[in-house]
Design a protein around this motif. Sequence first.
Motif, PDB file in Angstrom:
ATOM      1  N   PHE A 187      -9.213  -2.566   7.778  1.00  0.00           N
ATOM      2  CA  PHE A 187      -9.008  -2.115   6.400  1.00  0.00           C
ATOM      3  C   PHE A 187      -7.516  -2.064   6.079  1.00  0.00           C
ATOM      4  O   PHE A 187      -6.744  -1.413   6.781  1.00  0.00           O
ATOM      5  N   ILE A 188      -7.108  -2.756   5.004  1.00  0.00           N
ATOM      6  CA  ILE A 188      -5.710  -2.750   4.549  1.00  0.00           C
ATOM      7  C   ILE A 188      -5.677  -2.170   3.140  1.00  0.00           C
ATOM      8  O   ILE A 188      -6.386  -2.640   2.254  1.00  0.00           O
ATOM      9  N   GLU A 189      -4.838  -1.163   2.948  1.00  0.00           N
ATOM     10  CA  GLU A 189      -4.779  -0.461   1.662  1.00  0.00           C
ATOM     11  C   GLU A 189      -3.357  -0.460   1.123  1.00  0.00           C
ATOM     12  O   GLU A 189      -2.394  -0.334   1.892  1.00  0.00           O
ATOM     13  N   LYS A 190      -3.233  -0.621  -0.188  1.00  0.00           N
ATOM     14  CA  LYS A 190      -1.925  -0.556  -0.836  1.00  0.00           C
ATOM     15  C   LYS A 190      -1.688   0.871  -1.320  1.00  0.00           C
ATOM     16  O   LYS A 190      -2.547   1.470  -1.960  1.00  0.00           O
ATOM     17  N   PHE A 219      -5.904  -2.670  -4.625  1.00  0.00           N
ATOM     18  CA  PHE A 219      -6.160  -1.351  -4.028  1.00  0.00           C
ATOM     19  C   PHE A 219      -6.378  -1.509  -2.525  1.00  0.00           C
ATOM     20  O   PHE A 219      -5.618  -0.970  -1.716  1.00  0.00           O
ATOM     21  N   PHE A 220      -7.406  -2.267  -2.124  1.00  0.00           N
ATOM     22  CA  PHE A 220      -7.622  -2.486  -0.698  1.00  0.00           C
ATOM     23  C   PHE A 220      -8.422  -3.758  -0.464  1.00  0.00           C
ATOM     24  O   PHE A 220      -9.067  -4.301  -1.365  1.00  0.00           O
ATOM     25  N   LYS A 252       3.398  -0.137  -0.781  1.00  0.00           N
ATOM     26  CA  LYS A 252       3.413  -0.525   0.622  1.00  0.00           C
ATOM     27  C   LYS A 252       1.991  -0.777   1.115  1.00  0.00           C
ATOM     28  O   LYS A 252       1.034  -0.255   0.545  1.00  0.00           O
ATOM     29  N   LEU A 253       1.871  -1.566   2.196  1.00  0.00           N
ATOM     30  CA  LEU A 253       0.567  -1.845   2.776  1.00  0.00           C
ATOM     31  C   LEU A 253       0.385  -1.059   4.066  1.00  0.00           C
ATOM     32  O   LEU A 253       1.306  -0.966   4.891  1.00  0.00           O
ATOM     33  N   PHE A 254      -0.810  -0.503   4.245  1.00  0.00           N
ATOM     34  CA  PHE A 254      -1.139   0.251   5.453  1.00  0.00           C
ATOM     35  C   PHE A 254      -2.447  -0.273   6.027  1.00  0.00           C
ATOM     36  O   PHE A 254      -3.421  -0.478   5.298  1.00  0.00           O
ATOM     37  N   PHE A 255      -2.441  -0.483   7.334  1.00  0.00           N
ATOM     38  CA  PHE A 255      -3.645  -0.906   8.058  1.00  0.00           C
ATOM     39  C   PHE A 255      -4.189   0.328   8.768  1.00  0.00           C
ATOM     40  O   PHE A 255      -3.483   0.966   9.537  1.00  0.00           O
TER      41      PHE A 255
END
Length: 325
Positions: free
Chosen positions: A287-290, A129-130, A294-297
């Motif tokens: 913080f990196i979230e899926k 998740f993150f 895809k991954l988002f910072f």
Amino acid sequence: MFLANHPNFKRMDELSQKKVPFFFMTDFLCKQVLVFTEKELENSGLLIDFQIFSNAGAKDEFKKIITLKTFPESLESFKKGFDEVQNNLKSGNSYLTNYTRKTEIETNLTLEEIFCHSQAKYKVLFKDFFVFFSPETFVRIQGDRIFTYPMKGTIDASLDNAAEVLKNDPKEKAEHYTVVDLLRNDLSMVADDVKVNKFQFIDFLKTKQKDLYAMSSEISGTVKPEFRGKTGSLLEKILPAGSILGAPKPRTLEIILEAEGFDRGFYTGVCGWFDGENLDSCVMIRFIEKENGKLFFKSGGGITHMSKLEDEYEEMKNKIYVPIH
């Protein structure tokens, strides 16, 4: 509008009064407030690595060559929300607004590898998740004393005289003064004899991509009698964290929700560990979230009326890093 009335704040009170250790985690708006005793953590999907508590176990030697690609939004896209924030600042609706963005990234690291091998004061992995690796303490409670450490202002450490430039930059100073004043006021709701112990000290943050200096202060007080042993009630009173919101809180929150156009979720929320006596907590940044594979910072910074578009855009991008070195 923000309204912290989640039943798990009461559960935190009950556990802290019984001196039962627990981990808590709230999203930005306190719509989700999760509480886990040590036993409950075993099946939670959470791995935690704090200075005072870890359930992460030993880590293997890291041998990968890291790749990290970022795909930031255009300056033009960033400018839309930035202009909305600035218009509200100029209208007197806010005097500091924390404006954040989400940036797609690609890396050869898994979220678990980022968690295991990053170096940070506070790390949490919520499996698949993150992950975050935060340098920023929210509040510490030791006995009847409470401490907070607002972190506001960063600069590329490779620049000439970077630390002094950061401490003396008019915009960064104004932003830091505002956050210190805000956190001092917030602490005064739950503590007496509130004072600033250290002002504008500099932390060094080493990363694989870029080394940064960050500016912090230390504020402390004595917990009011009505909040002693009531960790949940105390947190409920001072959330969301002022350093990642702005001031004044209610109107600034409305501006953020209008300008950002995405759900922060657990990003810029708060989590912490209560050991049966004392509490250590952090702001969930870096913080990196899926999301949909895809991954988002998620990153951003404080905006004042002195902020320059290009500088804030660069700061948002500078904060996209993984502290593995």
